[in-house]
Design a protein around this motif. Structure first.
Motif, PDB file in Angstrom:
ATOM      1  N   VAL A   1       4.204  12.773  -6.133  1.00 17.06           N
ATOM      2  CA  VAL A   1       4.478  12.056  -7.378  1.00 17.06           C
ATOM      3  C   VAL A   1       5.089  10.686  -7.108  1.00 17.06           C
ATOM      4  N   HIS A   2       6.081  10.621  -6.217  1.00 17.31           N
ATOM      5  CA  HIS A   2       6.788   9.355  -6.002  1.00 17.31           C
ATOM      6  C   HIS A   2       5.852   8.260  -5.507  1.00 17.31           C
ATOM      7  N   LEU A   3       5.033   8.577  -4.491  1.00 15.46           N
ATOM      8  CA  LEU A   3       4.111   7.582  -3.962  1.00 15.46           C
ATOM      9  C   LEU A   3       3.093   7.147  -5.008  1.00 15.46           C
ATOM     10  N   CYS A   4       2.593   8.108  -5.759  1.00 14.82           N
ATOM     11  CA  CYS A   4       1.600   7.771  -6.792  1.00 14.82           C
ATOM     12  C   CYS A   4       2.218   6.906  -7.892  1.00 14.82           C
TER      13      CYS A   4
ATOM     14  N   ALA B   1       7.324   8.634   5.001  1.00 10.52           N
ATOM     15  CA  ALA B   1       8.621   8.172   5.494  1.00 10.52           C
ATOM     16  C   ALA B   1       9.039   6.865   4.825  1.00 10.52           C
ATOM     17  N   ALA B   2       8.071   6.024   4.475  1.00 11.47           N
ATOM     18  CA  ALA B   2       8.380   4.716   3.882  1.00 11.47           C
ATOM     19  C   ALA B   2       8.674   4.804   2.391  1.00 11.47           C
ATOM     20  N   MET B   3       8.271   5.879   1.730  1.00 16.97           N
ATOM     21  CA  MET B   3       8.646   6.135   0.338  1.00 16.97           C
ATOM     22  C   MET B   3       8.285   4.991  -0.635  1.00 16.97           C
ATOM     23  N   GLY B   4       7.097   4.397  -0.434  1.00 15.59           N
ATOM     24  CA  GLY B   4       6.653   3.362  -1.356  1.00 15.59           C
ATOM     25  C   GLY B   4       6.896   1.949  -0.881  1.00 15.59           C
ATOM     26  N   ALA B   5       7.548   1.782   0.280  1.00 11.83           N
ATOM     27  CA  ALA B   5       7.831   0.435   0.790  1.00 11.83           C
ATOM     28  C   ALA B   5       6.550  -0.350   1.063  1.00 11.83           C
TER      29      ALA B   5
ATOM     30  N   GLN C   1       2.891   1.491 -10.373  1.00  8.49           N
ATOM     31  CA  GLN C   1       3.810   0.465 -10.844  1.00  8.49           C
ATOM     32  C   GLN C   1       3.633  -0.849 -10.111  1.00  8.49           C
ATOM     33  N   LEU C   2       3.404  -0.780  -8.789  1.00  9.66           N
ATOM     34  CA  LEU C   2       3.436  -1.983  -7.970  1.00  9.66           C
ATOM     35  C   LEU C   2       2.064  -2.525  -7.590  1.00  9.66           C
ATOM     36  N   ARG C   3       1.046  -1.672  -7.568  1.00 11.18           N
ATOM     37  CA  ARG C   3      -0.278  -2.120  -7.134  1.00 11.18           C
ATOM     38  C   ARG C   3      -1.375  -1.921  -8.182  1.00 11.18           C
TER      39      ARG C   3
END
Length: 260
Positions: free
Chosen positions: A36-39, A161-165, A44-46
């Motif tokens: 969910v977090h990555l999606c 590991a990057a959690m959306g970075a 939101q960002l891309r």
């Protein structure tokens, strides 16, 4: 929503290859974001993914239905899979049941480094690479350059590991770091356990290119000799050195402290 129920479906077989093969991800220029977090971060960002893949049971979860609802309202592609088929694709044990299929950006170096950046020389552990990307993004650094020997930044383990970075960074892979360092318009700081200058004695109020090396061998000798500064992080106790991801985080946030 399209549904696939057969393991013999060509599209499903393609998803299995992407999930299990770094070579397939590199060759196709695509990867999978699991969870969910990555999606949510990608939306939101891309923007919209190439496709959303969702398990049958996940459709009963409010956080997943919110994502699916957003996509369907914007006429994006959503693929439903029975739980057994979905779990064979997912690399996350006990995951939520939603992933995005996305294109991986391909960027070529066209200009010298002029802002604070991260240079990764042959880092091979995906967890370390992802952690460094996350710390860099949190510290306001936006450019990351990776040598050919560095773990593929768009692999599932690095992404988790990057959690959306990834979505707030410009990531360049297969970079000739020696050429990059020689043309850089900012100071290059390499970490080394043999350095005599301590990190906290260096003026970091200007942009710098941070150079981090292989987990066991450190920065390659030719690159180390090209760096403007070689620095060490002082520490106590009987531990020989810091983990490279921890070292990077200390460096980034010391720079942030000084600039603030």
């Amino acid at each position: 929503m399209k549904t696939i129920t057969s393991r013999d479906n060509a599209q499903y077989k393609d998803l299995l290859k992407l999930a299990g093969s770094s070579q397939a991800r590199r060759k196709s220029g695509r990867t999978l974001l699991d969870g969910v977090h990555l999606c949510q971060s990608y939306l939101q960002l891309r923007g919209l993914p190439e496709q959303c893949i969702v398990s049958e049971s996940a459709l009963r979860k409010p956080e997943v239905m919110e994502i699916v609802g957003q996509l369907e309202s914007r006429r994006a592609h959503v693929l439903g899979l029975p739980d057994a088929l979905y779990n064979a694709v997912s690399q996350v044990e006990h995951g939520v049941g939603v992933m995005f299929l996305i294109d991986t950006p391909e960027r070529s170096v066209t200009a010298p480094v002029t802002v604070s950046a991260v240079l990764l020389d042959n880092l091979q552990d995906p967890g370390n690479v992802g952690s460094i990307l996350r710390s860099a993004a949190a510290a306001g650094i936006t450019q990351v350059y990776c040598s050919a020997g560095t773990a593929f930044c768009w692999s599932p383990k690095v992404l988790r590991a990057a959690m959306g970075a990834h979505f707030v960074l410009d990531i360049f892979e297969n970079v000739d770091l020696a050429a990059l360092v020689s043309n850089a318009q900012v100071a290059t700081l390499a970490t080394s356990g043999y350095a005599t200058s301590e990190l906290y004695d260096v003026d970091l109020r200007q942009p710098v290119a941070w150079l981090f090396g292989h987990e066991g061998q450190g920065v390659a000798g030719d690159l180390l000799s090209m760096a403007t500064h070689q620095v060490v992080i002082p520490h106590l106790g009987q531990i020989e050195s810091l983990n490279v991801a921890a070292c990077a985080a200390v460096c980034f946030f010391e720079q942030l402290r000084q600039t603030r």
